[in-house]
Design an enzyme around this catalytic site. Structure first.
Site, mmCIF file in Angstrom:
data_model
loop_
_atom_site.group_PDB
_atom_site.id
_atom_site.type_symbol
_atom_site.label_atom_id
_atom_site.label_comp_id
_atom_site.label_asym_id
_atom_site.label_seq_id
_atom_site.Cartn_x
_atom_site.Cartn_y
_atom_site.Cartn_z
ATOM 1 N N GLN A 83 10.084 2.695 20.953
ATOM 2 C CA GLN A 83 9.213 2.404 22.085
ATOM 3 C C GLN A 83 9.306 0.908 22.354
ATOM 4 O O GLN A 83 8.794 0.098 21.585
ATOM 5 C CB GLN A 83 7.767 2.818 21.793
ATOM 6 C CG GLN A 83 6.835 2.635 22.983
ATOM 7 C CD GLN A 83 5.380 2.957 22.651
ATOM 8 O OE1 GLN A 83 4.963 2.834 21.496
ATOM 9 N NE2 GLN A 83 4.606 3.366 23.648
ATOM 10 N N SER A 112 0.086 10.763 13.690
ATOM 11 C CA SER A 112 0.153 9.313 13.524
ATOM 12 C C SER A 112 0.711 8.967 12.153
ATOM 13 O O SER A 112 0.501 9.694 11.179
ATOM 14 C CB SER A 112 -1.242 8.693 13.682
ATOM 15 O OG SER A 112 -1.770 8.968 14.963
ATOM 16 N N GLY A 113 1.381 7.825 12.075
ATOM 17 C CA GLY A 113 1.985 7.405 10.815
ATOM 18 C C GLY A 113 1.020 6.780 9.840
ATOM 19 O O GLY A 113 1.413 6.418 8.729
ATOM 20 N N GLU A 166 -11.429 9.082 24.494
ATOM 21 C CA GLU A 166 -11.329 7.991 23.536
ATOM 22 C C GLU A 166 -12.664 7.255 23.430
ATOM 23 O O GLU A 166 -13.458 7.205 24.378
ATOM 24 C CB GLU A 166 -10.222 7.023 23.951
ATOM 25 C CG GLU A 166 -8.827 7.618 23.943
ATOM 26 C CD GLU A 166 -8.366 8.019 22.554
ATOM 27 O OE1 GLU A 166 -8.943 7.515 21.566
ATOM 28 O OE2 GLU A 166 -7.449 8.846 22.452
ATOM 29 N N ASN A 181 -11.200 13.808 17.184
ATOM 30 C CA ASN A 181 -9.774 14.116 17.205
ATOM 31 C C ASN A 181 -9.121 13.550 15.949
ATOM 32 O O ASN A 181 -9.218 12.355 15.670
ATOM 33 C CB ASN A 181 -9.158 13.492 18.462
ATOM 34 C CG ASN A 181 -7.648 13.596 18.482
ATOM 35 O OD1 ASN A 181 -7.070 14.509 17.894
ATOM 36 N ND2 ASN A 181 -7.012 12.667 19.183
ATOM 37 N N HIS A 374 4.723 -8.664 -34.884
ATOM 38 C CA HIS A 374 3.834 -9.589 -34.198
ATOM 39 C C HIS A 374 4.496 -10.934 -33.907
ATOM 40 O O HIS A 374 5.412 -11.365 -34.587
ATOM 41 C CB HIS A 374 2.543 -9.850 -34.998
ATOM 42 C CG HIS A 374 2.709 -9.776 -36.481
ATOM 43 N ND1 HIS A 374 1.844 -9.094 -37.283
ATOM 44 C CD2 HIS A 374 3.663 -10.257 -37.311
ATOM 45 C CE1 HIS A 374 2.243 -9.163 -38.543
ATOM 46 N NE2 HIS A 374 3.339 -9.878 -38.580
ATOM 47 N N ALA A 391 7.324 -12.108 -38.595
ATOM 48 C CA ALA A 391 6.442 -12.733 -37.611
ATOM 49 C C ALA A 391 7.003 -14.055 -37.112
ATOM 50 O O ALA A 391 7.671 -14.789 -37.838
ATOM 51 C CB ALA A 391 5.064 -12.953 -38.224
ATOM 52 N N SER A 416 9.725 -14.562 -41.816
ATOM 53 C CA SER A 416 8.959 -15.127 -40.714
ATOM 54 C C SER A 416 9.624 -16.394 -40.191
ATOM 55 O O SER A 416 10.265 -17.134 -40.933
ATOM 56 C CB SER A 416 7.533 -15.450 -41.178
ATOM 57 O OG SER A 416 6.854 -14.274 -41.537
#
Length: 490
Positions: A83, A112-113, A166, A181, A374, A391, A416
């Protein structure tokens, strides 16, 4: 009139959506893991119409490529009509008809979208009812406690629909009408084409209203029908972000309820958000504050949450994921993750593995039964089975220019604070000492130790930090032990 079996659907998505106050086209705003338009197209595809087209206008160059992607996902064609100028819904439908064959004369559904909760059953029921009555148009209606902004349904004393007015053009008495509507129609296409040619823009908006077609067709003596939708959320539209949030919450409520009815325990539905494409197995427990997003897949008998966000994450049966943020990752069956773990894309944790507190992973494969308990970063790495990463270890994967990978074998034990400076390989069964910086490959079964012997400099605090709290504490400890302050001459 329309021939049964011939169905086309036209989705109107050309409006600018100015009330959203957004740079994003209205129909692309997300809820439940999909955009509004994507939700609608997925629902319509289940009805399997012969033709499906979307009318675009504003930002069509952004929306059209996404429609092509969705068409591929759905395995069906979706046409696009343009459009050029926003002249109202009647003009949008006229533009949309150009996407259909010139001789198409079946049922045409127009919607409608921005009605993301419209489902396939409602559309199929509309088509069936319209076809059975051989009406010129069948309009979906619903009843709202606050109908502000919606077109009102006008009926005769015999309850026949005469027109749709409307909101902007309605009189005060017409605005008292609560039946509105829903913006979803089934038309006889030939009758619609004729009516569109007689539309006028003589109204408050100076636009061609699709709703005016109702009065035109009634004036032609053609049958007008309406089907009332009791569940108004199914046909609710979105014009602003308040309505988007409201519909998002309603969609989430329905998604959560569906999982609960399928055997999933959701402790607090009010704080749990689950996208529409998420799957969850039976007897899984979802704790408060959890978000399961994208195409996340959760197995059965899992525990997820609290305070966990997973996006496109796969979690195997019996796994536990607690206070974790994960994206694009896989967690094996029986594995445990968290609390406060961060799984970045490309993380694969094997069955019965563990990623513990304050562990971050990225582009890493961690084998069956391997534990990273951890305070560790594992990036660009491959770790074998049944290994243990100590760790505060770091997989040092970036040299300032490029990322490099580290490989750690099976049954490896690392101390560690081990640093793996990529690219490096640690063989099966190897060990590393605490504080080791691994710069070279470690053979299978070897112990890697990079730190030198510890050296104690006695009396350093007394000499370098005289009068400090540390010096006073050291002196008191030495006196209590009956010794002379370290470094003092006899």
């Amino acid at each position: 009139m329309s021939s049964p079996g011939d169905t086309a659907v036209l989705v109107l998505a050309a409006g600018p959506g100015t009330r959203m106050r957004s740079d994003t086209p209205k129909v692309l705003h997300p809820l439940g893991g999909r955009s509004m338009l994507s939700h609608l197209l997925h629902a319509i595809a289940k009805v399997a119409p012969q033709h499906l087209a979307v009318v675009l206008g504003h930002d069509h160059e952004r929306i059209a490529p996404l429609i092509a992607d969705w068409a591929d996902d759905l395995g069906r064609p979706i046409d696009v009509a343009l459009q050029e100028r926003p002249r109202g819904t009647g003009d949008a439908v006229r533009c949309g008809l150009s996407a259909l064959p010139d001789d198409y004369a079946g049922v045409l559904v127009v919607t409608s979208g921005d009605t993301p909760l419209l489902d396939a059953d409602t559309v199929a029921d509309l088509i069936a009812g319209h076809t059975a009555t051989r009406a010129a148009v069948t309009v979906l209606t619903t009843t709202l406690s606050d109908p502000s902004g919606y077109g009102r349904i006008l009926r005769t004393q015999d309850n026949e629909v005469t027109a749709i007015v409307e909101h902007a053009d309605a009189t005060e008495s017409q605005r008292e009408i609560r039946e509105v509507n829903a913006g979803v129609y089934a038309f006889d296409t030939a009758a619609l084409r004729s009516a569109l040619n007689r539309l006028s823009a003589d109204n408050a908006q100076q636009e061609l209203y699709l709703t005016d077609v109702i009065a035109i067709l009634r004036g032609d003596g053609l049958p007008i029908r309406a089907r009332h939708v009791d569940d108004s959320a199914l046909v609710a539209g979105v014009n602003n972000r308040v309505q988007l949030a409201q519909l998002g919450a309603e969609l989430n409520r329905r998604i959560v309820a569906a999982h609960q009815l399928a055997g999933v325990t959701v402790v607090d539905p009010a704080t749990t958000w689950i996208d529409v494409d998420v799957t969850i197995g039976r007897d899984t427990v979802i704790h408060p504050g959890t978000q399961l997003l994208g195409r996340t897949q959760i197995g059965g008998h899992c525990v997820v949450g609290p305070d966990t966000t997973l996006t496109d994450v796969s979690v195997g049966d019996g796994a536990s994921v607690v206070r974790t943020h994960g994206t694009g990752s896989s967690v094996g069956a029986g594995a445990t993750v968290g609390p406060f773990a961060y799984l970045r894309p490309g993380t694969v944790l094997g069955d019965d593995g563990k990623l513990g507190a304050f562990v971050e992973t990225k582009n890493a494969t961690i084998g069956t039964g391997t534990k990273v308990p951890h305070l560790t970063y594992v990036g660009d790495a491959d770790i074998g089975e049944h290994s243990n990463i100590g760790a505060s270890s770091v997989f040092v994967n970036y040299d300032g220019e490029s990322k490099r990978r580290t490989t750690v074998g099976s049954h490896v034990r690392t101390g560690s604070d081990t640093m793996f400076v990529a690219p490096v390989t640690v063989g099966d069964g190897a060990y590393t000492g605490a504080g080791t910086v691994v710069r070279e490959d470690v053979p299978p079964g070897a112990l890697a130790v990079s730190a030198g012997p510890q050296r104690n400099i006695e009396g350093w605090v007394r000499r370098k930090r005289p009068g400090s709290a540390a010096a006073r504490a050291a002196e008191a400890a030495e006196k209590a032990a009956g010794g002379r302050p370290a470094g003092e001459a006899e």
